[in-house]
Design an enzyme around this catalytic site. Structure first.
Site, PDB file in Angstrom:
ATOM      1  N   HIS A  14      55.504   6.274 -79.603  1.00 37.50           N
ATOM      2  CA  HIS A  14      54.211   7.056 -79.950  1.00 37.50           C
ATOM      3  C   HIS A  14      53.681   7.017 -81.267  1.00 37.50           C
ATOM      4  O   HIS A  14      54.062   7.601 -82.221  1.00 37.50           O
ATOM      5  CB  HIS A  14      54.224   8.544 -79.442  1.00 37.50           C
ATOM      6  CG  HIS A  14      52.811   9.149 -79.442  1.00 37.50           C
ATOM      7  ND1 HIS A  14      51.906   9.062 -78.291  1.00 37.50           N
ATOM      8  CD2 HIS A  14      52.212  10.008 -80.239  1.00 37.50           C
ATOM      9  CE1 HIS A  14      50.740   9.616 -78.693  1.00 37.50           C
ATOM     10  NE2 HIS A  14      50.993  10.332 -79.860  1.00 37.50           N
ATOM     11  N   ASN A  64      40.097   0.818 -80.884  1.00 36.43           N
ATOM     12  CA  ASN A  64      39.417   1.992 -81.353  1.00 36.43           C
ATOM     13  C   ASN A  64      40.316   2.964 -82.164  1.00 36.43           C
ATOM     14  O   ASN A  64      41.184   3.176 -81.398  1.00 36.43           O
ATOM     15  CB  ASN A  64      38.552   2.598 -79.870  1.00 36.43           C
ATOM     16  CG  ASN A  64      37.749   1.449 -79.388  1.00 36.43           C
ATOM     17  OD1 ASN A  64      37.036   0.585 -80.065  1.00 36.43           O
ATOM     18  ND2 ASN A  64      37.879   1.405 -78.061  1.00 36.43           N
ATOM     19  N   HIS A 100      43.104  -3.649 -76.697  1.00 33.92           N
ATOM     20  CA  HIS A 100      42.370  -4.066 -75.807  1.00 33.92           C
ATOM     21  C   HIS A 100      42.341  -5.512 -75.967  1.00 33.92           C
ATOM     22  O   HIS A 100      42.053  -5.973 -76.879  1.00 33.92           O
ATOM     23  CB  HIS A 100      41.041  -3.648 -75.607  1.00 33.92           C
ATOM     24  CG  HIS A 100      40.849  -2.133 -75.554  1.00 33.92           C
ATOM     25  ND1 HIS A 100      40.447  -1.582 -74.314  1.00 33.92           N
ATOM     26  CD2 HIS A 100      40.591  -1.307 -76.414  1.00 33.92           C
ATOM     27  CE1 HIS A 100      40.177  -0.101 -74.542  1.00 33.92           C
ATOM     28  NE2 HIS A 100      40.583   0.168 -75.975  1.00 33.92           N
ATOM     29  N   CYS A 135      51.079  12.646 -73.317  1.00 33.89           N
ATOM     30  CA  CYS A 135      50.553  11.388 -73.598  1.00 33.89           C
ATOM     31  C   CYS A 135      50.390  10.563 -72.405  1.00 33.89           C
ATOM     32  O   CYS A 135      51.564  10.185 -71.825  1.00 33.89           O
ATOM     33  CB  CYS A 135      51.030  10.697 -74.763  1.00 33.89           C
ATOM     34  SG  CYS A 135      50.646   8.920 -75.096  1.00 33.89           S
ATOM     35  N   HIS A 174      46.592   1.326 -79.219  1.00 35.27           N
ATOM     36  CA  HIS A 174      46.606   0.342 -78.222  1.00 35.27           C
ATOM     37  C   HIS A 174      45.615  -0.684 -78.730  1.00 35.27           C
ATOM     38  O   HIS A 174      44.566  -0.335 -79.254  1.00 35.27           O
ATOM     39  CB  HIS A 174      46.090   1.083 -76.715  1.00 35.27           C
ATOM     40  CG  HIS A 174      44.916   1.880 -76.730  1.00 35.27           C
ATOM     41  ND1 HIS A 174      44.910   3.108 -77.197  1.00 35.27           N
ATOM     42  CD2 HIS A 174      43.557   1.501 -76.392  1.00 35.27           C
ATOM     43  CE1 HIS A 174      43.916   3.795 -77.090  1.00 35.27           C
ATOM     44  NE2 HIS A 174      42.852   2.690 -76.591  1.00 35.27           N
ATOM     45  N   ASP A 197      43.909  -2.353 -67.798  1.00 37.49           N
ATOM     46  CA  ASP A 197      42.974  -1.062 -67.787  1.00 37.49           C
ATOM     47  C   ASP A 197      42.473  -0.671 -66.645  1.00 37.49           C
ATOM     48  O   ASP A 197      42.068  -1.387 -65.579  1.00 37.49           O
ATOM     49  CB  ASP A 197      41.922  -1.330 -68.672  1.00 37.49           C
ATOM     50  CG  ASP A 197      41.091  -0.179 -69.360  1.00 37.49           C
ATOM     51  OD1 ASP A 197      41.274   0.107 -70.533  1.00 37.49           O
ATOM     52  OD2 ASP A 197      40.421   0.486 -68.734  1.00 37.49           O
ATOM     53  N   HIS A 230      47.114   7.191 -78.363  1.00 37.97           N
ATOM     54  CA  HIS A 230      48.492   6.341 -78.306  1.00 37.97           C
ATOM     55  C   HIS A 230      47.708   4.957 -78.569  1.00 37.97           C
ATOM     56  O   HIS A 230      47.227   4.417 -78.117  1.00 37.97           O
ATOM     57  CB  HIS A 230      49.029   6.358 -77.181  1.00 37.97           C
ATOM     58  CG  HIS A 230      50.392   5.748 -77.088  1.00 37.97           C
ATOM     59  ND1 HIS A 230      51.815   6.113 -76.645  1.00 37.97           N
ATOM     60  CD2 HIS A 230      50.963   4.404 -77.508  1.00 37.97           C
ATOM     61  CE1 HIS A 230      52.722   5.427 -76.775  1.00 37.97           C
ATOM     62  NE2 HIS A 230      52.241   4.316 -77.202  1.00 37.97           N
TER      63      HIS A 230
HETATM   64  P1  5GP Z   1      40.115   3.770 -75.875  1.00 37.05           P
HETATM   65  O1  5GP Z   1      38.448   4.205 -75.557  1.00 37.05           O
HETATM   66  O2  5GP Z   1      41.041   4.896 -76.412  1.00 37.05           O
HETATM   67  O3  5GP Z   1      40.067   2.659 -76.844  1.00 37.05           O
HETATM   68  O4  5GP Z   1      40.800   3.031 -74.656  1.00 37.05           O
HETATM   69  C1  5GP Z   1      41.491   3.815 -73.675  1.00 37.05           C
HETATM   70  C2  5GP Z   1      41.381   2.964 -72.358  1.00 37.05           C
HETATM   71  O5  5GP Z   1      42.586   3.215 -71.481  1.00 37.05           O
HETATM   72  C3  5GP Z   1      40.288   2.915 -71.675  1.00 37.05           C
HETATM   73  O6  5GP Z   1      39.765   1.723 -71.606  1.00 37.05           O
HETATM   74  C4  5GP Z   1      40.689   3.535 -70.270  1.00 37.05           C
HETATM   75  O7  5GP Z   1      39.781   2.952 -69.156  1.00 37.05           O
HETATM   76  C5  5GP Z   1      42.217   3.204 -70.413  1.00 37.05           C
HETATM   77  N1  5GP Z   1      42.821   4.333 -69.650  1.00 37.05           N
HETATM   78  C6  5GP Z   1      42.631   5.585 -69.523  1.00 37.05           C
HETATM   79  N2  5GP Z   1      43.538   6.194 -68.716  1.00 37.05           N
HETATM   80  C7  5GP Z   1      44.264   5.189 -68.020  1.00 37.05           C
HETATM   81  C8  5GP Z   1      45.342   5.170 -67.004  1.00 37.05           C
HETATM   82  O8  5GP Z   1      45.787   6.378 -66.590  1.00 37.05           O
HETATM   83  N3  5GP Z   1      45.575   3.922 -66.840  1.00 37.05           N
HETATM   84  C9  5GP Z   1      45.243   2.784 -67.398  1.00 37.05           C
HETATM   85  N4  5GP Z   1      45.907   1.648 -66.637  1.00 37.05           N
HETATM   86  N5  5GP Z   1      44.130   2.683 -68.071  1.00 37.05           N
HETATM   87  C10 5GP Z   1      43.785   4.000 -68.619  1.00 37.05           C
HETATM   88 ZN    ZN Z   2      52.134   8.330 -76.586  1.00 36.04          ZN
END
Ligand code: 5GP
Ligand code: ZN
Length: 112
Positions: A45, A85, A100, A3, A98, A29, A96
């Site tokens: 997690h 999301n 935003h 993860c 999160h 991000d 995992h």
């Molecule tokens: P989701 O689409 O799952 O809601 O958001 C995942 C977010 O994680 C995305 O906006 C993506 O840019 C960010 N993200 C993915 N991998 C990494 C990473 O390795 N480091 C950071 N800082 N952000 C990440």
């Molecule tokens: Zn995790």
């Protein structure tokens, strides 16, 4: 466990952390969608919003206590948006939980 966000918590994947406490970690991000784009995650997690329950909801409460502090530190005096999301239809890409935090500009009126 494979993860990305658990690895960010451990420090084996680097990130720009903006806030951290016992239960919560927040970092920028990698692909920002707004001038301020911070991800806030629990330090355990939880796969998604669907995984929140009576046992782990204190981590979610801790996230929501941290968000106004992070927003203030980021200078988001004029407001911001918080999004989580979940699953396929929510287009969740990292499994995992999160949140935003988006801000630093007038965001689109339409959310979806
Ligand atoms: P989701 O689409 O799952 O809601 O958001 C995942 C977010 O994680 C995305 O906006 C993506 O840019 C960010 N993200 C993915 N991998 C990494 C990473 O390795 N480091 C950071 N800082 N952000 C990440
Ligand atoms: Zn995790």
């Amino acid at each position: 466990m494979d993860c990305i966000f658990c690895k960010i918590i451990e420090g084996s994947i680097s990130s720009t952390k903006v806030y951290e406490n016992e239960n919560v970690c927040a970092f920028r991000d990698i692909n920002p969608m707004a001038p301020v784009h911070v991800l806030v995650i629990p330090k355990i997690h939880i796969p998604s919003m669907d995984g929140v329950n009576n046992e782990n909801s204190k981590f979610v409460a801790a996230i929501f206590e941290a968000i106004p502090k992070i927003a203030a530190a980021e200078g988001l005096k004029n407001g911001y948006r918080v999004i989580s999301n979940c699953g396929e239809d929510g287009c969740q890409s990292v499994k995992h939980l999160h949140f935003h935090i988006l801000g630093g500009k007038k965001l689109p009126e339409k959310m979806a």
